[in-house]
Design a protein around this motif. Structure first.
Motif, mmCIF file in Angstrom:
data_model
loop_
_atom_site.group_PDB
_atom_site.id
_atom_site.type_symbol
_atom_site.label_atom_id
_atom_site.label_comp_id
_atom_site.label_asym_id
_atom_site.label_seq_id
_atom_site.Cartn_x
_atom_site.Cartn_y
_atom_site.Cartn_z
ATOM 1 N N PHE A 121 -3.879 5.630 -10.861
ATOM 2 C CA PHE A 121 -5.099 6.124 -10.225
ATOM 3 C C PHE A 121 -4.874 7.509 -9.624
ATOM 4 N N VAL A 122 -3.792 7.646 -8.875
ATOM 5 C CA VAL A 122 -3.477 8.916 -8.222
ATOM 6 C C VAL A 122 -3.124 9.985 -9.250
ATOM 7 N N LYS A 123 -2.425 9.592 -10.304
ATOM 8 C CA LYS A 123 -1.992 10.548 -11.328
ATOM 9 C C LYS A 123 -3.191 11.270 -11.954
ATOM 10 N N ILE A 124 -4.263 10.526 -12.223
ATOM 11 C CA ILE A 124 -5.457 11.129 -12.813
ATOM 12 C C ILE A 124 -6.056 12.174 -11.872
ATOM 13 N N LEU A 125 -6.120 11.857 -10.601
ATOM 14 C CA LEU A 125 -6.713 12.779 -9.629
ATOM 15 C C LEU A 125 -5.819 13.990 -9.394
ATOM 16 N N GLU A 126 -4.521 13.772 -9.312
ATOM 17 C CA GLU A 126 -3.598 14.881 -9.099
ATOM 18 C C GLU A 126 -3.635 15.866 -10.259
ATOM 19 N N ALA A 127 -3.843 15.365 -11.478
ATOM 20 C CA ALA A 127 -3.869 16.236 -12.651
ATOM 21 C C ALA A 127 -5.088 17.151 -12.653
ATOM 22 N N ASP A 128 -6.152 16.734 -11.991
ATOM 23 C CA ASP A 128 -7.396 17.504 -12.033
ATOM 24 C C ASP A 128 -7.555 18.449 -10.851
ATOM 25 N N PHE A 129 -6.972 18.089 -9.714
ATOM 26 C CA PHE A 129 -7.143 18.889 -8.513
ATOM 27 C C PHE A 129 -5.897 19.711 -8.216
ATOM 28 N N ALA A 130 -6.083 21.021 -8.140
ATOM 29 C CA ALA A 130 -4.952 21.881 -7.784
ATOM 30 C C ALA A 130 -4.508 21.604 -6.352
ATOM 31 N N ASP A 131 -5.473 21.290 -5.491
ATOM 32 C CA ASP A 131 -5.162 20.960 -4.095
ATOM 33 C C ASP A 131 -5.780 19.601 -3.787
ATOM 34 N N PHE A 132 -5.022 18.542 -3.989
ATOM 35 C CA PHE A 132 -5.493 17.180 -3.767
ATOM 36 C C PHE A 132 -5.294 16.845 -2.292
ATOM 37 N N ASP A 133 -6.373 16.982 -1.522
ATOM 38 C CA ASP A 133 -6.327 16.814 -0.070
ATOM 39 C C ASP A 133 -6.888 15.437 0.285
ATOM 40 N N TYR A 134 -6.028 14.448 0.379
ATOM 41 C CA TYR A 134 -6.478 13.071 0.547
ATOM 42 C C TYR A 134 -6.183 12.503 1.927
ATOM 43 N N HIS A 135 -7.040 11.583 2.328
ATOM 44 C CA HIS A 135 -6.797 10.665 3.423
ATOM 45 C C HIS A 135 -6.845 9.268 2.817
ATOM 46 N N VAL A 136 -5.801 8.475 3.006
ATOM 47 C CA VAL A 136 -5.739 7.118 2.458
ATOM 48 C C VAL A 136 -5.538 6.148 3.614
ATOM 49 N N MET A 137 -6.559 5.338 3.871
ATOM 50 C CA MET A 137 -6.487 4.381 4.970
ATOM 51 C C MET A 137 -6.690 2.965 4.436
ATOM 52 N N VAL A 138 -5.837 2.048 4.896
ATOM 53 C CA VAL A 138 -5.964 0.635 4.557
ATOM 54 C C VAL A 138 -6.432 -0.118 5.789
ATOM 55 N N VAL A 139 -7.423 -0.977 5.591
ATOM 56 C CA VAL A 139 -7.963 -1.803 6.667
ATOM 57 C C VAL A 139 -7.838 -3.265 6.256
ATOM 58 N N ASP A 140 -7.332 -4.094 7.152
ATOM 59 C CA ASP A 140 -7.230 -5.533 6.883
ATOM 60 C C ASP A 140 -8.605 -6.170 7.061
ATOM 61 N N ALA A 141 -8.951 -7.090 6.148
ATOM 62 C CA ALA A 141 -10.242 -7.765 6.243
ATOM 63 C C ALA A 141 -10.308 -8.706 7.441
ATOM 64 N N SER A 142 -9.179 -9.005 8.044
ATOM 65 C CA SER A 142 -9.171 -9.735 9.313
ATOM 66 C C SER A 142 -8.420 -8.868 10.317
ATOM 67 N N LEU A 143 -7.157 -9.174 10.588
ATOM 68 C CA LEU A 143 -6.295 -8.317 11.406
ATOM 69 C C LEU A 143 -4.885 -8.372 10.802
ATOM 70 N N PRO A 144 -4.113 -7.284 10.896
ATOM 71 C CA PRO A 144 -2.832 -7.213 10.181
ATOM 72 C C PRO A 144 -1.660 -7.877 10.902
ATOM 73 N N PHE A 145 -1.923 -8.960 11.631
ATOM 74 C CA PHE A 145 -0.831 -9.661 12.302
ATOM 75 C C PHE A 145 -1.234 -11.118 12.496
ATOM 76 N N LEU A 146 -0.289 -11.943 12.888
ATOM 77 C CA LEU A 146 -0.554 -13.360 13.143
ATOM 78 C C LEU A 146 -0.646 -13.595 14.648
ATOM 79 N N PRO A 147 -1.798 -13.982 15.150
ATOM 80 C CA PRO A 147 -1.917 -14.228 16.602
ATOM 81 C C PRO A 147 -0.921 -15.265 17.115
ATOM 82 N N SER A 148 -0.569 -16.213 16.281
ATOM 83 C CA SER A 148 0.370 -17.248 16.719
ATOM 84 C C SER A 148 1.761 -16.690 16.977
#
Length: 372
Positions: free
Chosen positions: A123-150
């Motif tokens: 996915f990234v390879k295709i975008l990098e090949a087209d953009f001379a300056d690939f200025d990205y922000h990549v954020m991952v969000v957990d659909a719940s929370l990224p830890f175990l409360p227990s």
């Protein structure tokens, strides 16, 4: 005036999205036809000398003549339109793209995260090949929370004796990052993942606690960092993918005091990838969710590209097994968008779909007009 909350309209009523048309003019005017006088020609001599052709035109008022240039042949019948105007060009996104990945981390999702990680480099390879300056922000969000409360209590292991490694004493994974400090934003729905704690997860800090909660182009290892924050694992959780997506784009969380400050840029394209099963816990309808997300991009459908991987049990010939419980709201959300696509999360590979999304991003980037 601050942008209103995305969730409030969802809980109450659908948002209205206004669309406008724009038109452009070329700057050309119609030139009247002109009758050209005969050409005067001097023939070539028999010894192979060059022939020259000249053209003269008489003006309507002064009868002035214009002589041919030094080229061998001048082109007749070409009207003088003056200097060619500069055509207006679409600014485009210029390689500036904000990627929001919303991933479930409940029991069935560990392998789906692996499939996404395998597709990410292509996915990234295709975008990098087209953009001379690939200025990205990549954020991952957990659909719940990224830890175990227990496993919260496992932090006390530094003060008291604990039986077994990690969170195993409290029925958690033995490699749980008990020695790490989970900053306050880790417990906020929609906040970008910087540290993970779960079964079959990366179980370590992936991004600095005092830095942005997303990957930027300054990160020397995009692939490695993405694998770390996207390996959310599979635990006893209640996924609320739509809620986490909407919370991630709230004005408050994006403000300079918010957990996701700096992520969403007005002059960048927004690309959302969701990997999640059913979501019956987020209030509102798929249409209202889409309208709320679109509000984050000032109602511009061409500034938003979405791809949803979810179960397809409500479709003919499904790839996912299990009972059908009505239409999948995650699929309906994907279909709401002008540039939204849906794919079964039970596909053997996510690569073709991520490549297709990359192509859509390139198309939309070329026509994107940043707000003024």
């Amino acid at each position: 005036m601050p942008r209103p909350s995305l969730l409030a309209p969802v809980a109450a009523a659908s948002l209205a999205v206004a669309c406008g048309d724009s038109s452009a003019t070329t700057g050309f005017t119609t030139t009247p036809s002109t009758t050209m006088p005969p050409l005067s020609t001097s023939g070539a001599d028999s010894s192979g000398g060059s022939s020259t052709t000249s053209t003269s035109t008489g003006s309507g008022s002064g009868g002035e003549d214009s002589t041919a240039g030094s080229s061998g042949t001048s082109m007749p019948g070409v009207a003088d339109v003056g200097s060619i105007p500069d055509f207006p060009t679409t600014p485009g996104c210029k390689g500036k793209i904000d990627f929001l990945f919303v991933l479930s981390s409940n029991e069935e999702m560990a392998y789906k995260q692996v499939q996404l990680q395998e597709a990410f480099p292509e996915f990234v390879k295709i975008l990098e090949a087209d953009f001379a300056d690939f200025d990205y922000h990549v954020m991952v969000v957990d659909a719940s929370l990224p830890f175990l409360p227990s496993c919260d209590i496992c932090y006390s292991c530094s003060q008291v004796m604990c039986e077994g490694p990690g969170c195993s004493q409290w029925d958690g994974p033995p490699d749980y990052p008990c020695s790490e400090i989970f900053e306050e934003c880790t417990g906020v729905y929609g906040a970008g993942v910087t540290i993970v704690g779960n079964f079959d997860a990366s179980n370590k800090r992936c991004l600095p606690a005092d830095g942005p909660r997303f990957i930027t182009k300054d990160d020397p290892d995009l692939k490695g960092t993405f694998e770390c924050i996207s390996k959310l694992g599979a635990g006893p959780k209640e996924p609320k993918a739509a809620r986490s997506m909407l919370e991630a784009l709230e004005p408050e969380i994006l403000s300079k005091w918010g957990c996701n400050k700096g992520f969403l840029r007005p002059d960048a394209l927004l690309a959302i990838v969701i990997v999640a099963g059913e979501d019956g816990l987020t209030p509102g309808t798929p249409a209202e969710w889409h309208a709320a997300v679109l509000e984050a991009k000032q109602g511009n459908e061409d500034a938003l590209v979405t791809l949803v991987f979810s179960h397809d049990r409500d479709l003919p010939d499904p790839k996912c097994e299990g009972p059908v419980a009505g239409a999948n709201v995650m699929r309906l959300f994907a279909e709401e968008g002008k540039h939204g696509r849906f794919a079964s999360m039970c596909e053997p590979s996510y690569v073709p779909f991520m490549k297709q999304m990359a192509g859509t991003i390139l198309e939309q980037c070329s026509v994107f007009i940043p707000p003024q």
